[in-house]
Scaffold this motif. Structure first.
Motif, short mmCIF file in Angstrom:
data_model
loop_
_atom_site.label_atom_id
_atom_site.label_comp_id
_atom_site.label_asym_id
_atom_site.label_seq_id
_atom_site.Cartn_x
_atom_site.Cartn_y
_atom_site.Cartn_z
N ALA A 51 0.83 -1.21 0.00
CA ALA A 51 0.00 0.00 0.00
C ALA A 51 0.86 1.26 0.00
CB ALA A 51 -0.95 0.00 1.19
N LEU A 52 1.91 1.27 0.83
CA LEU A 52 2.75 2.46 0.92
C LEU A 52 3.65 2.65 -0.29
CD1 LEU A 52 3.77 2.42 4.70
CD2 LEU A 52 2.01 3.81 3.57
N GLN A 53 3.76 1.62 -1.13
CA GLN A 53 4.55 1.73 -2.34
C GLN A 53 3.69 2.04 -3.56
OE1 GLN A 53 6.69 -2.03 -2.13
NE2 GLN A 53 8.47 -0.98 -1.31
N MET A 54 2.38 2.11 -3.40
CA MET A 54 1.48 2.41 -4.51
C MET A 54 1.64 3.85 -4.97
SD MET A 54 -2.18 0.89 -3.34
CE MET A 54 -2.51 -0.86 -3.41
N GLU A 55 1.27 4.06 -6.22
CA GLU A 55 1.14 5.43 -6.71
C GLU A 55 0.00 6.09 -5.93
OE1 GLU A 55 3.05 7.08 -8.88
OE2 GLU A 55 4.33 5.30 -8.93
N PRO A 56 0.08 7.40 -5.70
CA PRO A 56 -0.98 8.07 -4.94
C PRO A 56 -2.39 7.84 -5.46
CG PRO A 56 0.91 9.51 -5.14
CD PRO A 56 1.19 8.30 -6.01
N ALA A 57 -2.58 7.84 -6.77
CA ALA A 57 -3.93 7.65 -7.33
C ALA A 57 -4.45 6.24 -7.04
CB ALA A 57 -3.93 7.92 -8.83
N ALA A 58 -3.58 5.25 -7.13
CA ALA A 58 -3.98 3.87 -6.85
C ALA A 58 -4.32 3.70 -5.37
CB ALA A 58 -2.88 2.89 -7.26
N PHE A 59 -3.52 4.32 -4.49
CA PHE A 59 -3.79 4.27 -3.06
C PHE A 59 -5.15 4.89 -2.76
CE2 PHE A 59 -3.72 5.66 1.31
CZ PHE A 59 -3.00 4.69 1.99
N GLN A 60 -5.40 6.06 -3.36
CA GLN A 60 -6.67 6.77 -3.18
C GLN A 60 -7.84 5.91 -3.64
OE1 GLN A 60 -7.32 10.12 -2.09
NE2 GLN A 60 -9.47 9.63 -2.29
N ALA A 61 -7.70 5.29 -4.80
CA ALA A 61 -8.79 4.46 -5.35
C ALA A 61 -9.07 3.25 -4.46
CB ALA A 61 -8.43 4.01 -6.76
N LEU A 62 -8.04 2.64 -3.93
CA LEU A 62 -8.20 1.44 -3.11
C LEU A 62 -8.70 1.75 -1.71
CD1 LEU A 62 -7.81 -1.65 -2.93
CD2 LEU A 62 -5.49 -1.19 -2.12
N ASN A 63 -8.23 2.85 -1.14
CA ASN A 63 -8.49 3.13 0.27
C ASN A 63 -9.43 4.30 0.53
OD1 ASN A 63 -6.57 1.18 1.60
ND2 ASN A 63 -5.16 2.27 0.26
N SER A 64 -9.85 4.98 -0.53
CA SER A 64 -10.69 6.18 -0.38
C SER A 64 -10.06 7.18 0.57
CB SER A 64 -12.10 5.80 0.09
OG SER A 64 -12.72 4.95 -0.84
N ALA A 65 -8.75 7.30 0.50
CA ALA A 65 -8.01 8.22 1.34
C ALA A 65 -6.71 8.60 0.63
CB ALA A 65 -7.68 7.58 2.68
N GLU A 66 -6.21 9.77 0.95
CA GLU A 66 -4.96 10.23 0.38
C GLU A 66 -3.80 9.39 0.92
OE1 GLU A 66 -2.15 14.22 0.42
OE2 GLU A 66 -4.27 14.39 0.97
N LYS A 67 -2.88 9.06 0.04
CA LYS A 67 -1.69 8.32 0.46
C LYS A 67 -0.83 9.22 1.33
CE LYS A 67 2.48 6.11 -1.27
NZ LYS A 67 3.32 5.86 -2.42
N PRO A 68 -0.30 8.69 2.44
CA PRO A 68 0.58 9.53 3.26
C PRO A 68 1.84 9.91 2.49
CG PRO A 68 0.55 7.27 4.07
CD PRO A 68 -0.46 7.35 2.97
N LYS A 69 2.34 11.09 2.79
CA LYS A 69 3.57 11.57 2.17
C LYS A 69 4.75 11.15 3.05
CE LYS A 69 1.22 15.59 0.24
NZ LYS A 69 -0.09 15.09 0.56
N LEU A 70 5.91 10.99 2.43
CA LEU A 70 7.10 10.57 3.17
C LEU A 70 7.39 11.51 4.33
CD1 LEU A 70 9.53 9.49 0.30
CD2 LEU A 70 8.25 8.01 1.87
N GLU A 71 7.09 12.78 4.15
CA GLU A 71 7.42 13.76 5.19
C GLU A 71 6.29 14.04 6.17
OE1 GLU A 71 5.77 15.89 1.63
OE2 GLU A 71 7.26 14.33 1.89
#
Length: 108
Positions: A51-71
């Motif tokens: 999940a944390l290695q997904m592209e942001p759009a794929a993470f959003q589509a799968l989890n209905s949430a923004e992917k966390p940023k590294l920082e």
């Protein structure tokens, strides 16, 4: 929980109230379905690395949430007793996430 930063319940409440924390329930889907902390995103620890290695759009589509940023400053991982939360914290650290904490969810 030596070696992992932790957050107390009052600190957690404050961070959540201020919108400064992302909360991840790393227990199984079945455990989370039985009850979790409101606002927590359930990603079982067994799925977290991918999940944390997904592209942001794929993470959003799968989890209905923004992917966390590294920082992101406060990524808080919790489970039932702490083992999976610690595992998730170490995994996030290994992937380059700089803000991570473990919170123990005591009781059901």
């Amino acid at each position: 929980m030596a070696g992992a930063p932790t957050v107390s319940l009052p600190e957690l409440r404050s961070l959540l109230a201020s919108g400064r924390a992302r909360l991840f329930d790393v227990r199984s889907r079945e455990e989370a379905a039985a009850g979790t902390i409101p606002g927590a995103l359930n990603i079982p620890v067994s799925e977290l690395e991918s999940a944390l290695q997904m592209e942001p759009a794929a993470f959003q589509a799968l989890n209905s949430a923004e992917k966390p940023k590294l920082e992101d400053e406060h990524l808080i991982f919790f489970c039932q007793m702490g083992k999976r939360g610690l595992q998730a914290t170490q995994l996030a650290r290994d992937l380059g996430y700089t803000g991570y904490e473990v919170w123990l969810l005591a009781g059901k």
